[in-house]
Design an enzyme around this catalytic site. Structure first.
Site, PDB file in Angstrom:
ATOM      1  N   ASP A 193      68.156  -8.787   5.071  1.00 40.40           N
ATOM      2  CA  ASP A 193      67.785  -8.544   6.473  1.00 40.40           C
ATOM      3  C   ASP A 193      68.825  -9.038   7.466  1.00 40.40           C
ATOM      4  OD1 ASP A 193      65.418  -7.501   5.458  1.00 40.40           O
ATOM      5  OD2 ASP A 193      64.392  -9.435   5.569  1.00 40.40           O
ATOM      6  N   LYS A 245      72.212  -4.975   7.833  1.00 37.53           N
ATOM      7  CA  LYS A 245      73.101  -4.038   7.110  1.00 37.53           C
ATOM      8  C   LYS A 245      72.927  -2.604   7.614  1.00 37.53           C
ATOM      9  CE  LYS A 245      71.170  -5.538   3.323  1.00 37.53           C
ATOM     10  NZ  LYS A 245      70.435  -6.719   3.803  1.00 37.53           N
ATOM     11  N   GLY A 262      64.687  -2.700   3.471  1.00 38.28           N
ATOM     12  CA  GLY A 262      64.218  -2.108   4.726  1.00 38.28           C
ATOM     13  C   GLY A 262      65.379  -2.231   5.695  1.00 38.28           C
ATOM     14  N   HIS A 263      66.080  -1.139   5.942  1.00 40.11           N
ATOM     15  CA  HIS A 263      67.293  -1.173   6.766  1.00 40.11           C
ATOM     16  C   HIS A 263      67.026  -0.465   8.090  1.00 40.11           C
ATOM     17  CE1 HIS A 263      70.007  -1.755   2.960  1.00 40.11           C
ATOM     18  NE2 HIS A 263      69.108  -2.696   3.118  1.00 40.11           N
ATOM     19  N   GLN A 267      69.441  -6.123  -0.012  1.00 36.10           N
ATOM     20  CA  GLN A 267      69.166  -7.557  -0.176  1.00 36.10           C
ATOM     21  C   GLN A 267      70.390  -8.382   0.273  1.00 36.10           C
ATOM     22  OE1 GLN A 267      68.179  -5.422  -3.233  1.00 36.10           O
ATOM     23  NE2 GLN A 267      66.596  -5.076  -1.740  1.00 36.10           N
ATOM     24  N   THR A 312      65.835 -11.235  -6.414  1.00 41.33           N
ATOM     25  CA  THR A 312      65.493  -9.877  -6.802  1.00 41.33           C
ATOM     26  C   THR A 312      66.069  -9.639  -8.206  1.00 41.33           C
ATOM     27  OG1 THR A 312      65.385  -7.588  -6.049  1.00 41.33           O
ATOM     28  CG2 THR A 312      67.503  -8.732  -5.729  1.00 41.33           C
ATOM     29  N   GLY A 365      56.364  -6.346   6.719  1.00 36.34           N
ATOM     30  CA  GLY A 365      55.796  -6.872   7.961  1.00 36.34           C
ATOM     31  C   GLY A 365      55.557  -8.380   7.935  1.00 36.34           C
ATOM     32  N   SER A 401      73.722 -12.868  17.229  1.00 35.34           N
ATOM     33  CA  SER A 401      74.097 -14.065  17.989  1.00 35.34           C
ATOM     34  C   SER A 401      73.288 -14.138  19.284  1.00 35.34           C
ATOM     35  CB  SER A 401      75.590 -14.078  18.286  1.00 35.34           C
ATOM     36  OG  SER A 401      76.112 -12.794  18.252  1.00 35.34           O
TER      37      SER A 401
HETATM   38  P1  GDP Z   1      68.883  -5.108   6.885  1.00 38.95           P
HETATM   39  O1  GDP Z   1      67.824  -5.140   5.840  1.00 38.95           O
HETATM   40  O2  GDP Z   1      70.032  -5.974   6.551  1.00 38.95           O
HETATM   41  O3  GDP Z   1      69.318  -3.710   7.250  1.00 38.95           O
HETATM   42  O4  GDP Z   1      68.219  -5.726   8.200  1.00 38.95           O
HETATM   43  P2  GDP Z   1      66.750  -5.407   8.778  1.00 38.95           P
HETATM   44  O5  GDP Z   1      66.738  -4.056   9.366  1.00 38.95           O
HETATM   45  O6  GDP Z   1      65.712  -5.716   7.752  1.00 38.95           O
HETATM   46  O7  GDP Z   1      66.603  -6.549   9.857  1.00 38.95           O
HETATM   47  C1  GDP Z   1      67.507  -6.707  10.895  1.00 38.95           C
HETATM   48  C2  GDP Z   1      66.741  -6.615  12.228  1.00 38.95           C
HETATM   49  O8  GDP Z   1      67.531  -7.104  13.273  1.00 38.95           O
HETATM   50  C3  GDP Z   1      66.394  -5.188  12.618  1.00 38.95           C
HETATM   51  O9  GDP Z   1      65.181  -5.194  13.323  1.00 38.95           O
HETATM   52  C4  GDP Z   1      67.557  -4.797  13.521  1.00 38.95           C
HETATM   53  O10 GDP Z   1      67.204  -3.777  14.446  1.00 38.95           O
HETATM   54  C5  GDP Z   1      67.825  -6.079  14.224  1.00 38.95           C
HETATM   55  N1  GDP Z   1      69.219  -6.324  14.635  1.00 38.95           N
HETATM   56  C6  GDP Z   1      70.365  -5.991  13.994  1.00 38.95           C
HETATM   57  N2  GDP Z   1      71.431  -6.517  14.624  1.00 38.95           N
HETATM   58  C7  GDP Z   1      70.948  -7.197  15.673  1.00 38.95           C
HETATM   59  C8  GDP Z   1      71.565  -8.002  16.694  1.00 38.95           C
HETATM   60  O11 GDP Z   1      72.772  -8.206  16.724  1.00 38.95           O
HETATM   61  N3  GDP Z   1      70.716  -8.591  17.604  1.00 38.95           N
HETATM   62  C9  GDP Z   1      69.372  -8.410  17.579  1.00 38.95           C
HETATM   63  N4  GDP Z   1      68.646  -9.026  18.500  1.00 38.95           N
HETATM   64  N5  GDP Z   1      68.782  -7.663  16.634  1.00 38.95           N
HETATM   65  C10 GDP Z   1      69.552  -7.082  15.688  1.00 38.95           C
HETATM   66  P1  IMO Z   2      67.022  -5.776   2.594  1.00 42.22           P
HETATM   67  O1  IMO Z   2      67.876  -4.760   1.890  1.00 42.22           O
HETATM   68  C1  IMO Z   2      64.843  -9.540   2.374  1.00 42.22           C
HETATM   69  C2  IMO Z   2      63.044 -10.549  -1.479  1.00 42.22           C
HETATM   70  C3  IMO Z   2      61.530 -10.580  -1.565  1.00 42.22           C
HETATM   71  C4  IMO Z   2      61.337 -11.625  -2.646  1.00 42.22           C
HETATM   72  C5  IMO Z   2      62.489 -11.346  -3.603  1.00 42.22           C
HETATM   73  C6  IMO Z   2      62.120 -10.449  -4.784  1.00 42.22           C
HETATM   74  O2  IMO Z   2      66.142  -5.196   3.627  1.00 42.22           O
HETATM   75  O3  IMO Z   2      67.851  -6.910   3.089  1.00 42.22           O
HETATM   76  P2  IMO Z   2      61.619  -7.862  -5.062  1.00 42.22           P
HETATM   77  O4  IMO Z   2      60.614  -6.975  -4.394  1.00 42.22           O
HETATM   78  O5  IMO Z   2      63.037  -7.419  -4.866  1.00 42.22           O
HETATM   79  O6  IMO Z   2      61.312  -8.115  -6.498  1.00 42.22           O
HETATM   80  O7  IMO Z   2      61.451  -9.292  -4.329  1.00 42.22           O
HETATM   81  O8  IMO Z   2      63.493 -10.704  -2.829  1.00 42.22           O
HETATM   82  N1  IMO Z   2      63.625  -9.283  -0.982  1.00 42.22           N
HETATM   83  C7  IMO Z   2      64.150  -9.132   0.235  1.00 42.22           C
HETATM   84  N2  IMO Z   2      64.229  -9.998   1.267  1.00 42.22           N
HETATM   85  N3  IMO Z   2      65.410  -8.319   2.472  1.00 42.22           N
HETATM   86  C8  IMO Z   2      65.365  -7.449   1.440  1.00 42.22           C
HETATM   87  O9  IMO Z   2      66.022  -6.282   1.450  1.00 42.22           O
HETATM   88  C9  IMO Z   2      64.681  -7.826   0.270  1.00 42.22           C
HETATM   89  N4  IMO Z   2      64.430  -7.232  -0.921  1.00 42.22           N
HETATM   90  C10 IMO Z   2      63.797  -8.135  -1.673  1.00 42.22           C
HETATM   91  O10 IMO Z   2      60.963 -10.974  -0.343  1.00 42.22           O
HETATM   92  O11 IMO Z   2      61.546 -12.907  -2.109  1.00 42.22           O
HETATM   93 MG    MG Z   3      65.763  -5.489   5.647  1.00 38.32          MG
END
Ligand code: GDP
Ligand code: IMO
Ligand code: MG
Length: 425
Positions: A14, A17, A41-42, A231, A246, A309, A339
């Site tokens: 998270d 990416k 979840g990207h 991840q 994972t 969520g 940041s």
């Molecule tokens: P990923 O799994 O690495 O793609 O990241 P996620 O989408 O799960 O979580 C990143 C969250 O931070 C998302 O809700 C993005 O929209 C948000 N986000 C990404 N870059 C920034 C940033 O520089 N500032 C803020 N405030 N939010 C960001």
């Molecule tokens: P993205 O790509 C954050 C975590 C789960 C759990 C562990 C194992 O959005 O960054 P799994 O379902 O893979 O067997 O769960 O890894 N986990 C993540 N945490 N971002 C993810 O993906 C994750 N994918 C798995 O919460 O701790």
């Molecule tokens: Mg994510």
């Protein structure tokens, strides 16, 4: 001949990416996922619209870019169908641009049931998985029992499916798990199985490919390819906080096996990290904050899982773990995300070492998985202003400190979720 660039997360996932892959995609012809599955979840935001991708690469919102689900990825056909249909409704038709590796493994409904049964059996020691069937599917892959995308085309697919399903049901019964209790995205098992087979039929309209040839030939022909990680390094099955990880290699090494690209063909490695840390699920998190500051990071950063969520655990930046991740991945370019979340903080901390048994060290040793590490912090003054197009002086100092500690340059600073809110350094 081009080299393949990689973009991956350096913390516990998270990091942002999805946003950065989308922002970089105009520079690439192909974006390919190499591991993980719908546990990811990207999030991508632009023009006031927000998309969350799970099984599909984050290059799909850029017209003309080819997106490949590589052999190292695992796929839930129902989730994939749902995702493609959601994008179609939003005006993105992927029929010309999405390709799927024959060798990618399938997540069966019983893999998801097993995930739930395993977690229940673990009780307090549960991993806190995303419940998408990730562990059981990769287990079957390495046990040489899995079903792959290519199997869908075989006459005996249904038979193979039944055989694997029955073996899963036996394991589930041994775990004393009641299948009637199970809900998969709100559906009973039988309902989900029907949707799953609809997903299998649906997928057939997309090209299945030997993605290793496709990608290597694209590189031979000077095409630009970006591998998108899911991840983060601290969730890697080898180097993360095992067993709270994972089930795939999420590090740069995973690209070689997950796409069939040799190490000598790798170019840049973009490593993404947040200016602080978050984690979902169970497991060690040395810099975790349980106080008001942790809550402020969660609220300011909207730190709630994009897939489940769940509220994300929040804490200060962990430079010991970050330095470890930079080493493991051979990061060439660091990208600092979110940041802006700390714009109004008076002070900011970052851990540069751990104290354990009265000894201070700055390595993620084996014991970091099993013992409680006490973080040793540096404290910085906050920059106390909005970041808009220019890096404030105090933030610049924070960044320079990070670069010195981890030994790689920060080339990119993100200051908001929108695809345009970036500063290149
Ligand atoms: P990923 O799994 O690495 O793609 O990241 P996620 O989408 O799960 O979580 C990143 C969250 O931070 C998302 O809700 C993005 O929209 C948000 N986000 C990404 N870059 C920034 C940033 O520089 N500032 C803020 N405030 N939010 C960001
Ligand atoms: P993205 O790509 C954050 C975590 C789960 C759990 C562990 C194992 O959005 O960054 P799994 O379902 O893979 O067997 O769960 O890894 N986990 C993540 N945490 N971002 C993810 O993906 C994750 N994918 C798995 O919460 O701790
Ligand atoms: Mg994510």
């Amino acid at each position: 001949m081009s080299r393949l660039d990689i973009l991956l997360g350096l913390q516990w996932g998270d990091e942002g990416k999805g946003k950065v892959v989308d922002a970089l995609t105009p520079n690439y012809d192909i974006v390919a996922r190499f591991q993980g599955g719908p546990n990811a979840g990207h999030t991508i935001e632009f023009e006031g619209k927000k998309f969350v991708l799970h099984n599909i690469p984050s290059g799909v919102l850029t017209p003309g870019c080819v997106n490949i689900i590589g052999n190292g990825v695992i796929i839930d056909p129902h989730i994939l169908k749902d995702e493609i249909e959601g994008l179609r409704m939003a005006g993105f038709d992927l029929r010309e641009t999405l390709m799927i590796a024959y060798r990618a493994h399938l997540i069966l409904p019983t893999h998801r049931a097993l995930d739930a049964a395993n977690e229940k059996a673990l009780g307090k020691m549960k991993v806190g998985t995303t419940m998408k069937g990730i562990g059981p599917t990769y287990t079957d892959k390495t046990a040489r029992k899995g079903l792959r995308i290519g199997d869908i085309m075989m006459d005996d697919f249904r038979e193979k499916y039944e055989k694997l399903k029955q073996s899963h049901l036996k394991q589930i019964a041994m775990l004393d798990f009641d299948m009637n209790e199970l809900r998969l995205d709100g559906h009973t098992f039988d309902e989900y199985e029907t949707l799953w087979f609809e997903g299998i039929e649906y997928m057939k309209q997309y090209p299945f490919i030997d993605s290793e040839y496709y990608i290597n030939e694209a590189l031979d022909n000077d095409k630009k390819v970006l591998a998108e990680g899911a991840q983060g390094t601290m969730l890697d099955v080898d180097f993360g906080s095992y067993p709270f990880v994972t089930s795939s290699n999420v590090t740069a090494a995973g690209v070689c096996s997950g796409l069939g690209v040799a190490p000598s063909r790798i170019g840049k490695v973009f490593g993404i990290f947040k200016a602080y840390c978050t984690r979902v699920g169970t497991g060690p998190f040395p810099t975790e904050l349980f106080d008001e500051t942790g809550e402020r990071l969660r609220q300011n950063g909207h730190e709630f899982g994009a897939t489940t969520g769940r509220p994300r655990r929040c804490g200060w930046l962990d430079l010991v773990a970050l330095k470890y991740a930079v080493m493991l991945n051979g990061v060439t370019d660091l990208m600092m995300m979110k940041s802006d979340v700390m714009d109004d903080f008076d002070t900011i901390k970052a851990a540069h070492a751990y104290r354990f048994n009265h000894v201070v060290n700055s390595r993620v040793r084996f014991w970091a998985c099993t013992e409680t590490m006490e973080p040793v912090y540096f404290t910085f003054p906050g920059w106390k202003q909005k970041i808009e197009g220019k890096i404030p002086k105090k933030l610049e100092e924070y960044i320079q400190f990070i670069e010195k500690e981890v030994g790689a340059p920060v080339k990119f600073v993100s200051y908001g979720p929108d695809r345009t809110q970036n500063i290149w350094r």
